[in-house]
Write a protein that holds these residues in place. Structure first.
Motif, PDB file in Angstrom:
ATOM      1  N   PHE A 116      -3.118 -42.860  26.904  1.00 25.28           N
ATOM      2  CA  PHE A 116      -3.949 -43.936  26.371  1.00 25.28           C
ATOM      3  C   PHE A 116      -4.637 -44.696  27.500  1.00 25.28           C
ATOM      4  N   LEU A 117      -3.895 -45.094  28.524  1.00 23.16           N
ATOM      5  CA  LEU A 117      -4.475 -45.881  29.609  1.00 23.16           C
ATOM      6  C   LEU A 117      -5.495 -45.082  30.408  1.00 23.16           C
ATOM      7  N   MET A 118      -5.195 -43.802  30.657  1.00 23.91           N
ATOM      8  CA  MET A 118      -6.132 -42.977  31.419  1.00 23.91           C
ATOM      9  C   MET A 118      -7.424 -42.749  30.645  1.00 23.91           C
ATOM     10  N   VAL A 119      -7.308 -42.293  29.409  1.00 19.12           N
ATOM     11  CA  VAL A 119      -8.496 -41.981  28.617  1.00 19.12           C
ATOM     12  C   VAL A 119      -9.287 -43.245  28.305  1.00 19.12           C
ATOM     13  N   SER A 120      -8.586 -44.306  27.950  1.00 22.63           N
ATOM     14  CA  SER A 120      -9.265 -45.569  27.660  1.00 22.63           C
ATOM     15  C   SER A 120      -9.982 -46.087  28.892  1.00 22.63           C
ATOM     16  N   GLY A 121      -9.346 -45.964  30.051  1.00 17.55           N
ATOM     17  CA  GLY A 121      -9.986 -46.392  31.291  1.00 17.55           C
ATOM     18  C   GLY A 121     -11.242 -45.598  31.589  1.00 17.55           C
ATOM     19  N   ASN A 129     -13.331 -48.359  33.250  1.00 18.80           N
ATOM     20  CA  ASN A 129     -12.440 -49.307  33.926  1.00 18.80           C
ATOM     21  C   ASN A 129     -11.485 -48.480  34.781  1.00 18.80           C
ATOM     22  N   TYR A 130     -11.889 -48.240  36.020  1.00 19.05           N
ATOM     23  CA  TYR A 130     -11.168 -47.290  36.844  1.00 19.05           C
ATOM     24  C   TYR A 130      -9.854 -47.852  37.379  1.00 19.05           C
ATOM     25  N   ARG A 131      -9.672 -49.156  37.274  1.00 19.28           N
ATOM     26  CA  ARG A 131      -8.377 -49.714  37.672  1.00 19.28           C
ATOM     27  C   ARG A 131      -7.274 -49.239  36.741  1.00 19.28           C
ATOM     28  N   LEU A 132      -7.581 -49.211  35.425  1.00 21.59           N
ATOM     29  CA  LEU A 132      -6.596 -48.723  34.458  1.00 21.59           C
ATOM     30  C   LEU A 132      -6.307 -47.246  34.674  1.00 21.59           C
ATOM     31  N   GLY A 165      -9.989 -54.198  23.863  1.00 17.68           N
ATOM     32  CA  GLY A 165      -9.407 -54.342  25.192  1.00 17.68           C
ATOM     33  C   GLY A 165     -10.464 -54.559  26.253  1.00 17.68           C
ATOM     34  N   PRO A 166     -10.136 -54.289  27.529  1.00 13.20           N
ATOM     35  CA  PRO A 166     -11.094 -54.500  28.630  1.00 13.20           C
ATOM     36  C   PRO A 166     -12.368 -53.702  28.394  1.00 13.20           C
ATOM     37  N   GLN A 167     -13.499 -54.337  28.597  1.00 16.56           N
ATOM     38  CA  GLN A 167     -14.782 -53.681  28.373  1.00 16.56           C
ATOM     39  C   GLN A 167     -15.359 -53.158  29.681  1.00 16.56           C
ATOM     40  N   PRO A 168     -16.303 -52.209  29.597  1.00 14.46           N
ATOM     41  CA  PRO A 168     -16.912 -51.677  30.822  1.00 14.46           C
ATOM     42  C   PRO A 168     -17.563 -52.791  31.626  1.00 14.46           C
TER      43      PRO A 168
END
Length: 231
Positions: free
Chosen positions: A126-131, A136-139, A187-190
């Motif tokens: 989830f975190l990788m794909v969502s990032g 959002n490359y930090r995620l 969640g966090p947006q681009p």
């Protein structure tokens, strides 16, 4: 975000991950103290009488090394979920917890399946794909670091070791992938990238030129009101 707000958000974010982590260790200590095994509370696929395993299997581990291997990745990834996706974290985590367990119950081989690794795969995916979706490359970097530290995360998707529930890993990864797509706008947006035209634009934002916010040229003519106060 100032330090006080950050610390408050972090404390709220670790509550559920810490509670579940302590529960995992409590269960293993119980088994050790009373020389007992709770493996039978795991998931036995396609056995209706063992559906309760969906609820209990993640907190049961085969031995101390199994528990330790899952502890840090679960805690870091779940805390990241609750920190960065605060508005949807609880809902997302519950879907991961129940969804990955139910999918495993449907596709798993006939054996007791235990451990938190399925949920770890769901969180990492989830975190990788969502990032990546949100740029959002930090995620994404965070998830990749945990994947690297976890070691066998990729190889765990294949039926290499007989004692490893690769079906549980695939179930978790699929649920994480689906949720990343479903909640792509949450969640966090681009990050907003300004073009050269935007940088050269000298247009004054509305909140500055709006008449209600313009100070009169003659300060002596300005009468303070409640609208000018900062609370």
């Amino acid at each position: 975000m100032d330090a006080i707000e950050f610390n408050k958000k972090l404390r709220l974010s670790i509550f559920i991950p810490l509670l579940l982590t302590l529960t995992m260790w409590f269960v293993k200590v119980y088994e050790w103290l009373f020389d007992d095994s709770l493996v039978s509370f795991g998931i036995m696929p396609r056995k209706v009488e063992h559906l309760y395993g969906i609820l209990f299997s993640p907190i049961i581990h085969s031995d101390w090394s199994h528990l330790w291997a899952n502890t840090i990745p679960f805690f870091v990834l779940s805390t990241s979920l609750f920190f960065f996706y605060r508005t949807i974290a609880t809902k997302t985590f519950l879907i991961m917890y129940i969804g990955s367990g139910f999918l495993l119950w449907c596709i798993g081989r006939e054996s007791y399946h235990i451990g938190m690794s399925g949920i770890i795969y769901a969180l990492a995916t989830f975190l990788m794909v969502s990032g990546l979706i949100k740029k959002n490359y930090r995620l994404t970097a965070l998830a990749l670091i945990v994947v690297f530290l976890y070691g066998s995360l990729f190889w765990g998707l294949f039926p290499i070791e007989k004692q490893v529930s690769w079906e549980g890993h695939i179930s978790g990864a699929l649920i994480g992938l689906v949720l990343a797509v479903i909640f792509k706008n949450k969640g966090p947006q681009p990050p907003v990238i300004l073009s050269e035209d935007d940088e050269d634009d000298e247009t004054i934002p509305e909140e500055i030129w709006n008449a209600e916010n313009i100070q009169k040229e003659n300060p002596e003519d300005t009468t303070p009101t409640n609208q000018d106060a900062t609370f």
